[in-house]
Enzyme design. Structure first.
Site, PDB file in Angstrom:
ATOM      1  N   LYS A  38       0.866  -1.183   0.000  1.00 35.75           N
ATOM      2  CA  LYS A  38       0.000   0.000   0.000  1.00 35.75           C
ATOM      3  C   LYS A  38       0.902   1.231   0.000  1.00 35.75           C
ATOM      4  CE  LYS A  38      -3.925   2.221   2.185  1.00 35.75           C
ATOM      5  NZ  LYS A  38      -3.407   3.556   1.852  1.00 35.75           N
ATOM      6  N   ASP A  40       1.859   5.273  -0.020  1.00 38.81           N
ATOM      7  CA  ASP A  40       1.372   6.491   0.613  1.00 38.81           C
ATOM      8  C   ASP A  40       1.633   7.666  -0.328  1.00 38.81           C
ATOM      9  OD1 ASP A  40       0.362   8.262   2.423  1.00 38.81           O
ATOM     10  OD2 ASP A  40       2.080   8.218   3.774  1.00 38.81           O
ATOM     11  N   GLU A 184       3.362   1.624   4.495  1.00 42.04           N
ATOM     12  CA  GLU A 184       2.069   1.968   5.082  1.00 42.04           C
ATOM     13  C   GLU A 184       1.183   0.762   5.346  1.00 42.04           C
ATOM     14  OE1 GLU A 184      -1.533   5.213   4.406  1.00 42.04           O
ATOM     15  OE2 GLU A 184      -0.447   4.441   2.678  1.00 42.04           O
TER      16      GLU A 184
END
Length: 323
Positions: A38, A40, A184
């Site tokens: 994931k 950011d 993240e």
């Protein structure tokens, strides 16, 4: 905002598919899922008409093509291969991790000269993780697995953009690796899932690494609407060598009951001056004696030393700060 680039002829205008927050899939379901990092950053749909041009549009529909001039070369890289791709614009820190605070130095800069200067100070990187349209053919109904294979086949790795790998199964290993590297979180995607533009689908699941921290409450700002007169957010700090250092405003996660309880505490603890050692840029802030301790969650730190994505967990009545 930068002026809009011409809409690429012959390419569809698509909104990004969104992930649903939730836990990692259970072990028994893992063979159905692939796992990605994931990132950011700023999500965008990238349209490349095949004539050397490129157009970047954010999730909110803003054209940011001129804001990130270093990504213009992707148009030449895909010359003759009209495509629509999905990705995320990030700025990497010295350890190769996305830093949203650094990316903010680039966001919204429309002036070409300033954008060109910032391009060298805070170079962005485009992470590409899906392919929605290629060579005049829609891939929306193709499976995630098929789309990823087609994306990998474009051989797009470069200094300015890349196609990071995904891992089928082994979600816990990906989870531990991303946590160890300060990333993240993880996005899990069903291998057979189609691409649904603009839809927040359960076939995509995002799970963040959340760290908790005990902070000192030094003030508050008033809420609006139905919570007018009550704390909308608390102003948090950490003890440092020179005193209480401001680390950010925390409002997300507060219940109405907690706001009312805090209001009663703050009425007793009111003071005239800020307890923080630095200026707090919060309009109409109310100050309190820095006695109360709260537990908050956060996903990291900004370059300015502020909490990234802070969320309220609970007041810590078992802990009290004494000067």
């Amino acid at each position: 905002m930068a002026p809009s680039a011409p809409r690429p002829a012959g390419l569809p205008v698509l909104r990004p598919m969104l992930a649903t927050p939730g836990p990692l899939p259970v072990d028994g379901a893992e063979p159905r899922w692939a796992y990605e990092v994931k990132w950011d950053g700023v999500r965008c749909v990238v349209s490349v008409p095949g004539d050397g041009g490129v157009r970047l549009v954010t999730r909110r529909g803003n054209d940011v093509t001129a804001v990130y001039p270093e990504l213009a070369g992707l148009g030449d890289r895909l010359r003759g291969r009209p495509a629509v791709l999905d990705g995320e614009i990030v700025v990497l820190d010295e350890r190769g991790r996305p830093d949203f605070g650094l990316l903010q130095q680039r966001m919204g800069v429309a002036d070409p000269r300033r954008a060109a200067r910032l391009m060298h100070e805070y170079p962005v990187h485009l992470v590409l993780f899906d392919l929605l349209h290629l060579d005049g053919r829609s891939l929306l109904d193709a499976s995630y697995e098929e789309r990823r294979a087609a994306l990998s086949g474009l051989d797009l790795d470069a200094a300015e953009w890349s196609v990071p790998g995904c891992v089928a199964g082994h979600g816990q290993e990906v989870w531990e690796t991303t946590r160890a590297n300060g990333l993240e979180g993880v996005v899990a995607k069903v291998l057979s899932s189609p691409y649904l533009p603009g839809v927040r689908s359960a076939d995509w699941r995002k799970t963040k690494h959340v760290v908790t921290l005990d902070v000192v409450i030094g003030g508050w700002s008033e809420g609006r609407g139905g919570i007018a007169g009550l704390p909308g957010s608390v102003l948090a700090g950490l003890d440092g060598p020179e005193g209480l250092r401001y680390v950010g405003s925390v409002g997300s996660g507060l219940s109405d009951l907690e706001r009312r309880d805090l209001a009663r505490y703050f009425e007793v603890l009111t003071r005239d001056r800020s307890p923080f050692t630095e200026r707090v840029g919060v309009a109409a802030a109310h100050w309190v004696e820095p006695r109360l301790i709260a537990e908050v969650g956060y996903s990291g730190w900004t370059t300015a030393g502020r909490l990234r994505h802070p969320t309220w967990h609970r007041l810590r009545p078992d802990l009290t700060r004494l000067d």
